[in-house]
Scaffold this motif. Structure first.
Motif, PDB file in Angstrom:
ATOM      1  N   SER A 104       0.842  -1.187   0.000  1.00 52.37           N
ATOM      2  CA  SER A 104       0.000   0.000   0.000  1.00 52.37           C
ATOM      3  C   SER A 104       0.880   1.241   0.000  1.00 52.37           C
ATOM      4  O   SER A 104       2.104   1.147   0.105  1.00 52.37           O
ATOM      5  CB  SER A 104      -0.906   0.019   1.231  1.00 52.37           C
ATOM      6  N   THR A 147      -6.439  10.164  -9.755  1.00 56.31           N
ATOM      7  CA  THR A 147      -6.490  10.243  -8.294  1.00 56.31           C
ATOM      8  C   THR A 147      -5.661  11.411  -7.791  1.00 56.31           C
ATOM      9  O   THR A 147      -4.674  11.811  -8.406  1.00 56.31           O
ATOM     10  CB  THR A 147      -5.977   8.956  -7.629  1.00 56.31           C
ATOM     11  N   GLU A 169     -11.925   9.881   9.928  1.00 51.32           N
ATOM     12  CA  GLU A 169     -11.851   9.407   8.555  1.00 51.32           C
ATOM     13  C   GLU A 169     -13.217   9.441   7.881  1.00 51.32           C
ATOM     14  O   GLU A 169     -13.318   9.646   6.669  1.00 51.32           O
ATOM     15  CB  GLU A 169     -11.249   8.009   8.464  1.00 51.32           C
ATOM     16  N   ALA A 178     -13.987  11.451   4.553  1.00 51.12           N
ATOM     17  CA  ALA A 178     -14.635  10.772   3.429  1.00 51.12           C
ATOM     18  C   ALA A 178     -15.864  11.542   2.968  1.00 51.12           C
ATOM     19  O   ALA A 178     -16.085  11.728   1.759  1.00 51.12           O
ATOM     20  CB  ALA A 178     -15.018   9.347   3.832  1.00 51.12           C
ATOM     21  N   GLY A 189     -14.371   7.694  -5.240  1.00 55.65           N
ATOM     22  CA  GLY A 189     -13.700   6.781  -4.328  1.00 55.65           C
ATOM     23  C   GLY A 189     -12.835   7.506  -3.315  1.00 55.65           C
ATOM     24  O   GLY A 189     -12.336   8.606  -3.588  1.00 55.65           O
ATOM     25  N   GLU A 200      -9.926   6.428  -0.018  1.00 54.31           N
ATOM     26  CA  GLU A 200      -9.268   5.473   0.863  1.00 54.31           C
ATOM     27  C   GLU A 200      -8.234   6.196   1.714  1.00 54.31           C
ATOM     28  O   GLU A 200      -7.626   7.167   1.268  1.00 54.31           O
ATOM     29  CB  GLU A 200      -8.622   4.326   0.082  1.00 54.31           C
ATOM     30  N   GLY A 223      -5.646   1.735   3.079  1.00 52.23           N
ATOM     31  CA  GLY A 223      -6.764   1.646   2.150  1.00 52.23           C
ATOM     32  C   GLY A 223      -7.184   0.224   1.835  1.00 52.23           C
ATOM     33  O   GLY A 223      -7.135  -0.669   2.684  1.00 52.23           O
ATOM     34  N   PHE A 224      -7.589  -0.003   0.576  1.00 50.97           N
ATOM     35  CA  PHE A 224      -8.086  -1.315   0.171  1.00 50.97           C
ATOM     36  C   PHE A 224      -6.982  -2.368   0.178  1.00 50.97           C
ATOM     37  O   PHE A 224      -7.244  -3.544   0.394  1.00 50.97           O
ATOM     38  CB  PHE A 224      -8.729  -1.222  -1.216  1.00 50.97           C
ATOM     39  N   ARG A 225      -5.739  -1.945  -0.045  1.00 52.34           N
ATOM     40  CA  ARG A 225      -4.643  -2.907   0.007  1.00 52.34           C
ATOM     41  C   ARG A 225      -4.444  -3.432   1.427  1.00 52.34           C
ATOM     42  O   ARG A 225      -3.932  -4.526   1.632  1.00 52.34           O
ATOM     43  CB  ARG A 225      -3.348  -2.280  -0.519  1.00 52.34           C
ATOM     44  N   PHE A 235      -4.510  10.334   2.599  1.00 54.79           N
ATOM     45  CA  PHE A 235      -5.604   9.632   1.939  1.00 54.79           C
ATOM     46  C   PHE A 235      -5.543   9.892   0.446  1.00 54.79           C
ATOM     47  O   PHE A 235      -4.837  10.785  -0.025  1.00 54.79           O
ATOM     48  CB  PHE A 235      -6.958  10.070   2.503  1.00 54.79           C
TER      49      PHE A 235
END
Length: 402
Positions: free
Chosen positions: A173, A226, A247, A251, A262, A264, A268-270, A326
């Motif tokens: 990540s 991004t 957070e 968000a 999106g 993160e 994040g997603f990782r 983020f």
């Protein structure tokens, strides 16, 4: 609602092709040095017409402070900021087909369903022109945060389409990527703007991104990307333990920006692919932390730090004093100068609509100051919430003494 924040409150107004956009800021602390020159630089970074890869709409976005200041200092009363729309062209939307067909992936249909009426030109309140007010208010919040707490907020473009600044490699990540971590410690806005027009702080990646955007512009198409944001110096203790976790507030702020799809934070997603033994951030005592390092990390030398920062500076919904970082994902702009098939508003059939007007083939270079502004408004509001909590604790503590 057009109001953001509970304590540091901002209400915005204005449409993309109206006379102006504006905002009212409530509860800005008094006696803060503030003039238009404190706000204008961020508006200049957001404004259209900056380069050949942005919309050609020629707006200077000059801000005027109408109230809430005197002799260059805030009074503590509501601050009214306005920016005129000088190059609005409602005639670009005079084609009657726009009255017959909703533009694909625009807010035409949903606004009509919600209000029973929609702006006749441009996107109205759904247009990114609305974000001028956010950037103006964010610049005020940033000045208070910087002068009072030493908070620094820096955002930059981290991808355009499939062109990535951080490849990842063996890193799971951003929170594991040495290149990102080194950049996050030292990057400044001045450094980011050395890589105009894309605002990606790496010469090779920036060149490839610029070429890709120009290619899509010439093909009358668009692409997404991004923006990564780093907040240094945010005090610990910000955010609430349940529904208003820091957070979650960030968000909410980021997902309210037009075209964002999106968000993160930290790993994040990782992080969902990592083991807890690797993802946990161990605490340690920074025995040899210099004043310069303390200022960089935003914590006093006597406070705890974490050896890693997979949490992105927030644990249990509350800031821990480490840098907050983020990433925000923007979709491709919906306005493209191509014929597109769509249905009629009255559901009587389909037809072909050629969208008109001026647009960015990729919004992320101009979205950088918008992300910074929403981050500043979020942190400012969270700080004031913490002030209110601490004041209540002091009052309650005093009431119990005899």
């Amino acid at each position: 609602m057009s109001t953001f924040g509970n304590y540091f409150r901002v209400t915005t107004a204005g449409e993309s092709h109206g006379k102006s956009v504006s905002c009212i800021i409530e509860n800005c602390p008094p006696n803060l040095a503030l003039t238009e020159s404190d706000i204008q630089p961020q508006l200049n970074r957001r404004r259209p017409g900056q380069s050949a890869i942005t919309t050609p709409r020629d707006e200077k976005d000059r801000v005027t402070i109408h109230s809430g200041t005197e002799n260059g200092r805030t009074l503590g009363t509501p601050i009214l900021l306005t920016v005129p729309n000088e190059d609005h062209r409602p005639k670009d939307y005079g084609d009657k087909t726009i009255d017959l067909y909703p533009r694909p992936s625009h807010a035409d249909w949903t606004y009509l369903e919600k209000y029973g009426i929609k702006a006749s030109s441009g996107g109205g309140r759904s247009s990114a022109r609305e974000t001028i007010s956010r950037v103006a208010a964010g610049a005020v919040a940033e000045k208070w945060l910087a002068e009072t707490y030493g908070v620094e907020i820096v955002a930059f473009v981290s991808s355009v389409g499939d062109i990535q600044l951080f490849k990842g490699g063996e890193a799971s990540s951003l929170s594991d990527d040495p290149a990102f971590l080194a950049l996050a410690d030292t990057l400044t806005r001045a450094r980011v703007d050395e890589f105009l027009p894309v605002r990606c702080p790496h010469p090779d990646a920036a060149s490839k991104m610029e070429s890709r955007i120009a290619e899509l512009r010439d093909a009358h198409d668009s692409t997404g990307g991004t923006v990564t944001c780093v907040i240094r110096g945010a005090p610990s203790g910000l955010g609430e333990p349940c529904f208003d976790k820091l957070e979650a507030l960030l968000a909410h702020a980021m997902l309210s920006i037009p075209a964002v799809k999106g968000f993160e934070i930290g790993s994040g997603f990782r992080g969902a692919e990592m083991r807890g033994s690797h993802h946990n951030d161990p605490f340690f005592v920074p025995e040899e932390l210099t004043p310069e390092q303390a200022q960089t990390w935003g914590i006093p030398p006597s406070r705890l730090r974490t050896r890693t920062n997979h949490s992105g500076g927030i644990q249990g919904g509350i800031s821990n004093g480490m840098p907050i970082f983020f990433r925000v994902a923007f979709k491709p702009p919906a306005t493209i100068s191509q014929d597109q098939t769509t249905a009629r508003y009255d559901a009587s059939g389909e037809g072909v609509l050629a969208a008109k007007g001026r647009h960015d083939p990729c919004v992320v270079p101009r979205a950088v100051p918008i992300v910074e502004a929403m981050a500043a408004l979020t942190i400012a509001d969270a700080l004031m919430a913490q002030h209110a909590r601490q004041m209540g604790m002091r009052v309650a503590g005093g009431a119990g003494r005899s």
